[in-house]
Write an enzyme that holds these catalytic residues in place. Structure first.
Site, PDB file in Angstrom:
ATOM      1  N   ASN A  11       0.990  -1.117   0.011  1.00 41.84           N
ATOM      2  CA  ASN A  11       0.017  -0.105   0.073  1.00 41.84           C
ATOM      3  C   ASN A  11       0.870   1.079  -0.038  1.00 41.84           C
ATOM      4  OD1 ASN A  11      -1.905   2.005   0.417  1.00 41.84           O
ATOM      5  ND2 ASN A  11      -2.436   1.619   2.405  1.00 41.84           N
ATOM      6  N   LYS A  13       0.068   4.200  -0.377  1.00 44.10           N
ATOM      7  CA  LYS A  13      -0.717   5.380  -0.016  1.00 44.10           C
ATOM      8  C   LYS A  13      -0.126   6.380  -0.732  1.00 44.10           C
ATOM      9  CE  LYS A  13       0.017   3.368   4.649  1.00 44.10           C
ATOM     10  NZ  LYS A  13      -0.128   3.546   6.049  1.00 44.10           N
ATOM     11  N   HIS A  98      -9.570   1.403   5.073  1.00 43.35           N
ATOM     12  CA  HIS A  98      -8.266   1.735   5.545  1.00 43.35           C
ATOM     13  C   HIS A  98      -8.558   2.663   6.633  1.00 43.35           C
ATOM     14  CE1 HIS A  98      -4.032   2.786   6.247  1.00 43.35           C
ATOM     15  NE2 HIS A  98      -3.801   1.694   5.678  1.00 43.35           N
ATOM     16  N   GLU A 100      -6.536   5.061   7.571  1.00 45.09           N
ATOM     17  CA  GLU A 100      -6.407   6.475   7.154  1.00 45.09           C
ATOM     18  C   GLU A 100      -7.665   6.956   6.720  1.00 45.09           C
ATOM     19  OE1 GLU A 100      -2.863   5.929   5.323  1.00 45.09           O
ATOM     20  OE2 GLU A 100      -1.871   5.197   7.476  1.00 45.09           O
ATOM     21  N   GLU A 170      -5.408  -4.089  11.013  1.00 47.47           N
ATOM     22  CA  GLU A 170      -4.350  -3.201  11.049  1.00 47.47           C
ATOM     23  C   GLU A 170      -4.746  -2.403  12.170  1.00 47.47           C
ATOM     24  OE1 GLU A 170      -2.627  -2.290   7.238  1.00 47.47           O
ATOM     25  OE2 GLU A 170      -4.380  -1.046   7.112  1.00 47.47           O
ATOM     26  N   GLY A 176       2.553   2.957  10.791  1.00 48.18           N
ATOM     27  CA  GLY A 176       3.533   4.065  10.453  1.00 48.18           C
ATOM     28  C   GLY A 176       4.218   4.400  11.719  1.00 48.18           C
ATOM     29  N   SER A 215       3.594  -1.348  10.551  1.00 49.46           N
ATOM     30  CA  SER A 215       5.184  -1.576  10.798  1.00 49.46           C
ATOM     31  C   SER A 215       5.591  -2.843  10.492  1.00 49.46           C
ATOM     32  CB  SER A 215       5.254  -1.122  12.019  1.00 49.46           C
ATOM     33  OG  SER A 215       4.945   0.173  12.428  1.00 49.46           O
TER      34      SER A 215
HETATM   35  O1  LIG Z   1      -1.102   1.085   6.864  1.00 46.80           O
HETATM   36  C1  LIG Z   1      -0.521   0.248   6.228  1.00 46.80           C
HETATM   37  C2  LIG Z   1      -0.718  -0.576   5.239  1.00 46.80           C
HETATM   38  O2  LIG Z   1      -2.130  -0.406   4.738  1.00 46.80           O
HETATM   39  C3  LIG Z   1       0.894  -0.020   7.314  1.00 46.80           C
HETATM   40  O3  LIG Z   1       1.626   0.928   7.063  1.00 46.80           O
HETATM   41  P1  LIG Z   1       3.116   0.756   7.750  1.00 46.80           P
HETATM   42  O4  LIG Z   1       3.629  -0.602   7.229  1.00 46.80           O
HETATM   43  O5  LIG Z   1       3.773   2.020   7.029  1.00 46.80           O
HETATM   44  O6  LIG Z   1       3.034   0.696   9.042  1.00 46.80           O
END
Ligand SMILES: O=C(CO)COP(=O)(O)O
Length: 254
Positions: A11, A13, A98, A100, A170, A176, A215
């Site tokens: 992903n 983003k 997601h 976010e 997640e 992140g 992460s």
């Molecule tokens: O949101 C994520 C995947 O959709 C995970 O992000 P990170 O791997 O950067 O923590």
């Protein structure tokens, strides 16, 4: 992981560019990482058309996914992107809900459920993302949060909604931050989620793939993926480094 084919999904983003698309696909092709696992790439929507062309010539096995999608068919919705538009540029999967989208754009569980239904109606595989915040976990409300997010989809989409779908756990506090959930905590949540699916449909619960996201990196991937209810990962930051991503894919095969 047993009978379920592992999935490792990138992903990106709001990151990446054409050069990274090419580098990523070449790294995956050269490593042979896509044998026996599903590898998914979701670059920003503007890169999908280019990614499809590159994918077809460099690494045909890679599945393309949209990061988000409208719940509506088409029409006067400036800036929105529909399931059909994504299918037109080669997408077969789409992420729904997601964290976010839920937290930074206020997407409710009901809206996420509508998007999930829209994906299925159009032949896209929805990847339903669920996860609790740090505060919810501290208050002992992690599982009730997961329950409400999953029930919202079941209530709108019906009891067989997870056939041909993917789930992703997640935890918001792990995304992140560099602090992945421990394999034990992740496994406990995955087992709980699979149990919810089993309560509706036993067969579906045995087949559905549940990905962990938050992460994941080469150093922790193997231990996470070796948990019995973790069927792969949804990778953010580390998916922007092709070499790291390929290493994570190799960990999913072990
Ligand atoms: O949101 C994520 C995947 O959709 C995970 O992000 P990170 O791997 O950067 O923590």
């Amino acid at each position: 992981m047993g009978i379920r084919k592992p999935v490792v999904a990138a992903n990106w983003k709001m990151n990446g560019n054409k050069q990274l698309v090419t580098d990523f696909l070449k790294a995956v092709a050269d490593s042979g990482a896509s044998t026996n696992i599903d590898i998914v790439l979701s670059p920003p929507a503007t890169l999908l058309d280019f990614t499809q062309t590159q994918r077809d010539s460099l690494c045909k096995d890679v599945i393309l996914a949209a990061q988000n999608m409208s719940q509506l068919d088409n029409g006067a919705y400036t800036g929105e992107l529909s399931a059909q538009l994504f299918k037109d540029v080669g997408c077969n999967w789409v992420y729904c809900g997601h964290s976010e989208r839920r937290h930074k754009y206020g997407e409710s569980s009901k809206l996420v459920a509508k998007k999930f239904i829209q994906a299925k109606k159009n032949g896209l595989v929805p990847v339903l993302c669920v996860g609790e915040t740090e505060e919810e976990r501290k208050k002992g409300k992690a599982f009730s949060r997961l329950t409400s997010q999953i029930e919202a989809v079941i209530n709108l989409a019906g009891k067989d909604c997870f056939d041909n779908a993917i789930l992703a756990y997640e935890p918001v506090w792990a995304i992140g931050t560099g602090n992945a959930a421990s394999p034990e905590i992740a496994q406990e949540a995955h087992k709980f989620i699979r149990g919810m699916v089993a309560a509706m449909r036993q067969e579906c619960s045995e087949n559905i793939r549940i990905l962990y996201g938050g992460s994941v990196k080469p150093e922790n991937a193997k231990e996470l993926f070796s948990q019995p209810d973790i069927d792969g990962g949804l990778i953010g930051g580390a998916s922007l480094k092709p070499h790291d991503f390929v290493e994570i894919c190799q960990a999913a095969k072990a």
